[in-house]
Design a protein around this motif. Sequence first.
Motif, PDB file in Angstrom:
ATOM      1  N   ALA A  16      -1.102 -54.841 -27.473  1.00 16.12           N
ATOM      2  CA  ALA A  16      -1.569 -54.259 -26.218  1.00 16.12           C
ATOM      3  C   ALA A  16      -2.196 -52.901 -26.494  1.00 16.12           C
ATOM      4  N   THR A  17      -3.135 -52.537 -25.664  1.00 16.25           N
ATOM      5  CA  THR A  17      -3.783 -51.243 -25.786  1.00 16.25           C
ATOM      6  C   THR A  17      -2.842 -50.152 -25.300  1.00 16.25           C
ATOM      7  N   ALA A  18      -2.783 -49.070 -26.055  1.00 16.24           N
ATOM      8  CA  ALA A  18      -1.952 -47.935 -25.671  1.00 16.24           C
ATOM      9  C   ALA A  18      -2.820 -46.904 -24.972  1.00 16.24           C
ATOM     10  N   ARG A  19      -2.182 -46.084 -24.178  1.00 13.23           N
ATOM     11  CA  ARG A  19      -2.868 -45.005 -23.467  1.00 13.23           C
ATOM     12  C   ARG A  19      -2.249 -43.687 -23.907  1.00 13.23           C
ATOM     13  N   ILE A  20      -3.074 -42.770 -24.362  1.00 11.23           N
ATOM     14  CA  ILE A  20      -2.618 -41.437 -24.740  1.00 11.23           C
ATOM     15  C   ILE A  20      -3.087 -40.482 -23.663  1.00 11.23           C
ATOM     16  N   HIS A  21      -2.134 -39.784 -23.036  1.00 12.38           N
ATOM     17  CA  HIS A  21      -2.484 -38.910 -21.918  1.00 12.38           C
ATOM     18  C   HIS A  21      -1.520 -37.742 -21.855  1.00 12.38           C
ATOM     19  N   ARG A  22      -1.904 -36.711 -21.096  1.00 17.63           N
ATOM     20  CA  ARG A  22      -1.030 -35.563 -20.886  1.00 17.63           C
ATOM     21  C   ARG A  22       0.080 -35.954 -19.935  1.00 17.63           C
ATOM     22  N   GLN A  23       1.251 -35.381 -20.140  1.00 19.09           N
ATOM     23  CA  GLN A  23       2.367 -35.664 -19.258  1.00 19.09           C
ATOM     24  C   GLN A  23       2.142 -34.956 -17.932  1.00 19.09           C
ATOM     25  N   PRO A  24       2.081 -35.692 -16.826  1.00 23.20           N
ATOM     26  CA  PRO A  24       1.826 -35.048 -15.531  1.00 23.20           C
ATOM     27  C   PRO A  24       3.050 -34.295 -15.041  1.00 23.20           C
ATOM     28  N   ARG A  25       2.804 -33.388 -14.139  1.00 28.66           N
ATOM     29  CA  ARG A  25       3.897 -32.641 -13.539  1.00 28.66           C
ATOM     30  C   ARG A  25       4.640 -33.537 -12.561  1.00 28.66           C
ATOM     31  N   ALA A  34       6.672 -34.680  -9.272  1.00 29.22           N
ATOM     32  CA  ALA A  34       6.512 -34.339  -7.865  1.00 29.22           C
ATOM     33  C   ALA A  34       7.636 -33.429  -7.390  1.00 29.22           C
ATOM     34  N   MET A  35       8.723 -33.388  -8.132  1.00 28.97           N
ATOM     35  CA  MET A  35       9.870 -32.592  -7.743  1.00 28.97           C
ATOM     36  C   MET A  35       9.870 -31.204  -8.371  1.00 28.97           C
ATOM     37  N   GLN A  36       8.829 -30.867  -9.115  1.00 29.91           N
ATOM     38  CA  GLN A  36       8.809 -29.557  -9.747  1.00 29.91           C
ATOM     39  C   GLN A  36       7.529 -28.831  -9.394  1.00 29.91           C
ATOM     40  N   SER A  37       7.620 -27.530  -9.261  1.00 25.55           N
ATOM     41  CA  SER A  37       6.440 -26.743  -8.943  1.00 25.55           C
ATOM     42  C   SER A  37       5.965 -25.947 -10.142  1.00 25.55           C
ATOM     43  N   GLY A  38       6.772 -25.844 -11.171  1.00 24.15           N
ATOM     44  CA  GLY A  38       6.401 -25.083 -12.358  1.00 24.15           C
ATOM     45  C   GLY A  38       5.648 -25.932 -13.353  1.00 24.15           C
ATOM     46  N   LYS A  39       5.410 -25.374 -14.527  1.00 24.54           N
ATOM     47  CA  LYS A  39       4.656 -26.072 -15.565  1.00 24.54           C
ATOM     48  C   LYS A  39       5.522 -26.466 -16.748  1.00 24.54           C
ATOM     49  N   ALA A  40       6.834 -26.513 -16.557  1.00 32.14           N
ATOM     50  CA  ALA A  40       7.735 -26.879 -17.645  1.00 32.14           C
ATOM     51  C   ALA A  40       7.532 -28.332 -18.043  1.00 32.14           C
ATOM     52  N   ARG A  41       7.583 -28.590 -19.320  1.00 35.35           N
ATOM     53  CA  ARG A  41       7.457 -29.935 -19.891  1.00 35.35           C
ATOM     54  C   ARG A  41       6.156 -30.635 -19.531  1.00 35.35           C
ATOM     55  N   THR A  42       5.098 -29.900 -19.321  1.00 34.15           N
ATOM     56  CA  THR A  42       3.812 -30.524 -19.023  1.00 34.15           C
ATOM     57  C   THR A  42       2.822 -30.340 -20.164  1.00 34.15           C
ATOM     58  N   GLY A  43       3.227 -29.718 -21.253  1.00 32.14           N
ATOM     59  CA  GLY A  43       2.306 -29.471 -22.353  1.00 32.14           C
ATOM     60  C   GLY A  43       2.217 -30.600 -23.341  1.00 32.14           C
ATOM     61  N   GLY A  44       3.107 -31.583 -23.264  1.00 35.01           N
ATOM     62  CA  GLY A  44       3.137 -32.652 -24.244  1.00 35.01           C
ATOM     63  C   GLY A  44       2.179 -33.792 -23.935  1.00 35.01           C
ATOM     64  N   TRP A  45       2.048 -34.665 -24.897  1.00 36.24           N
ATOM     65  CA  TRP A  45       1.213 -35.856 -24.779  1.00 36.24           C
ATOM     66  C   TRP A  45       2.100 -37.082 -24.853  1.00 36.24           C
ATOM     67  N   LEU A  46       1.755 -38.119 -24.093  1.00 40.29           N
ATOM     68  CA  LEU A  46       2.518 -39.366 -24.066  1.00 40.29           C
ATOM     69  C   LEU A  46       1.673 -40.518 -24.571  1.00 40.29           C
ATOM     70  N   LEU A  47       2.322 -41.451 -25.255  1.00 45.59           N
ATOM     71  CA  LEU A  47       1.701 -42.703 -25.642  1.00 45.59           C
ATOM     72  C   LEU A  47       2.445 -43.789 -24.886  1.00 45.59           C
ATOM     73  N   THR A  48       1.754 -44.476 -23.987  1.00 43.08           N
ATOM     74  CA  THR A  48       2.345 -45.566 -23.207  1.00 43.08           C
ATOM     75  C   THR A  48       1.492 -46.817 -23.390  1.00 43.08           C
ATOM     76  N   THR A  75       6.077 -52.008 -22.151  1.00 42.68           N
ATOM     77  CA  THR A  75       5.705 -51.141 -21.034  1.00 42.68           C
ATOM     78  C   THR A  75       6.801 -50.135 -20.703  1.00 42.68           C
ATOM     79  N   GLN A  76       8.022 -50.363 -21.178  1.00 42.80           N
ATOM     80  CA  GLN A  76       9.118 -49.433 -20.955  1.00 42.80           C
ATOM     81  C   GLN A  76       9.119 -48.292 -21.972  1.00 42.80           C
ATOM     82  N   LEU A  77       8.319 -48.420 -23.006  1.00 39.55           N
ATOM     83  CA  LEU A  77       8.305 -47.456 -24.094  1.00 39.55           C
ATOM     84  C   LEU A  77       7.369 -46.297 -23.784  1.00 39.55           C
ATOM     85  N   ARG A  78       7.893 -45.069 -23.893  1.00 41.37           N
ATOM     86  CA  ARG A  78       7.095 -43.855 -23.729  1.00 41.37           C
ATOM     87  C   ARG A  78       7.408 -42.946 -24.898  1.00 41.37           C
ATOM     88  N   ILE A  79       6.423 -42.716 -25.762  1.00 47.77           N
ATOM     89  CA  ILE A  79       6.628 -41.873 -26.935  1.00 47.77           C
ATOM     90  C   ILE A  79       5.932 -40.546 -26.667  1.00 47.77           C
TER      91      ILE A  79
END
Length: 107
Positions: free
Chosen positions: A6-15, A17-31, A54-58
């Motif tokens: 299956a094709t993987a998607r590499i993207h930035r981790q979105p913020r 909805a329950m947080q207003s800060g930018k914590a843990r948003t600098g990483g990249w995810l492979l799904t 589809t359950q795997l998020r690296i």
Amino acid sequence: MSRDIATARIHRQPRSAMQSGKARTGGWLLTFAPAEARRTDPLTGWWGSGDTRTQLRISFSTREAAEAYARANNIPYDVEAELREPEIKPKSYAENFRYGRAENWTH
């Protein structure tokens, strides 16, 4: 169970909805994209699939590290463009009561 890759998607981790800060948003995810369609279980009626990838998020610290992992494991991937930060103008609470404001009172 299908063994096609299956094709993987590499993207930035979105913020969250329950947080207003930018914590843990600098990483990249492979799904992974779903390799097979979801179907209802005849016994329980729940939606499910035999595709467990589809359950795997690296998570990775950089985009280059995520791409290197995908290339090393022969995983076809697509890279999504980086998220654009919204332009937020800071306002004070007194702006709600300013004389001559253009916006309607909302509550």
